[in-house]
Design a protein around this motif. Structure first.
Motif, PDB file in Angstrom:
ATOM      1  N   GLU A 197       0.844  -1.195   0.000  1.00 54.13           N
ATOM      2  CA  GLU A 197       0.000   0.000   0.000  1.00 54.13           C
ATOM      3  C   GLU A 197       0.878   1.244   0.000  1.00 54.13           C
ATOM      4  O   GLU A 197       1.870   1.301   0.709  1.00 54.13           O
TER       5      GLU A 197
ATOM      6  N   TYR B  42      -4.441   9.983  -3.874  1.00 52.67           N
ATOM      7  CA  TYR B  42      -4.766   8.599  -4.211  1.00 52.67           C
ATOM      8  C   TYR B  42      -4.100   7.614  -3.262  1.00 52.67           C
ATOM      9  O   TYR B  42      -3.020   7.871  -2.738  1.00 52.67           O
ATOM     10  N   LYS B  43      -4.760   6.498  -3.095  1.00 52.33           N
ATOM     11  CA  LYS B  43      -4.227   5.400  -2.304  1.00 52.33           C
ATOM     12  C   LYS B  43      -4.113   4.196  -3.235  1.00 52.33           C
ATOM     13  O   LYS B  43      -5.063   3.846  -3.926  1.00 52.33           O
TER      14      LYS B  43
ATOM     15  N   LYS C 165      -8.761   9.430  -2.356  1.00 49.63           N
ATOM     16  CA  LYS C 165      -8.957   9.704  -0.916  1.00 49.63           C
ATOM     17  C   LYS C 165     -10.179  10.534  -0.679  1.00 49.63           C
ATOM     18  O   LYS C 165     -10.622  11.298  -1.453  1.00 49.63           O
TER      19      LYS C 165
ATOM     20  N   GLU D  20       0.456   5.746  -0.407  1.00 52.38           N
ATOM     21  CA  GLU D  20      -0.450   6.887  -0.526  1.00 52.38           C
ATOM     22  C   GLU D  20       0.275   8.020  -1.220  1.00 52.38           C
ATOM     23  O   GLU D  20       1.441   8.276  -0.976  1.00 52.38           O
TER      24      GLU D  20
END
Length: 115
Positions: A40, A46-47, A115, A42
């Motif tokens: 993951e 956006y993630k 997000k 960030e």
């Protein structure tokens, strides 16, 4: 009708181009995450999340040898993982009987959320 056919053709061409661009971007993003050993990340808005999965890829010949019942083969006709999973759940065939008929393929799915 000629205009509809023409428009359809144009949209299909755009779709091919977009799919190619998506594929290239996906590869770059997955590679970027992989280099950082991150599932993951960030960014500003956006993630990004990489989801790892395993999929079974069946060998038709080995599966045919393991499942000789013609009535089962008529239901399969081709080694379709979702059909095979259904037949296992319904107890038409056992997981043990076909354990040597597939290989596991690891895949990475890319999810990008705003997000």
């Amino acid at each position: 009708m000629d205009q509809k056919v023409q428009r359809y053709y144009e949209l299909k061409q755009q779709q091919k181009e977009i799919e190619q661009q998506l594929s290239e971007l996906r590869s770059e993003i997955v590679s970027h995450c992989s280099e950082r050993h991150a599932s993951e990340l960030e960014f500003d808005q956006y993630k990004v999340k990489i989801v790892h999965q395993e999929r079974k890829e069946y060998d038709d010949n080995k599966l045919y040898t393991a499942v000789v019942d013609p009535s089962v083969w008529r239901m399969l006709s081709k080694a379709d993982p979702s059909k095979i999973a259904s037949l296992i759940k319904l107890n038409f065939i056992s997981e043990d009987k076909i354990k040597d008929t597939y290989s596991i393929k690891k895949i990475s799915l890319l999810q990008v959320d705003k997000k």
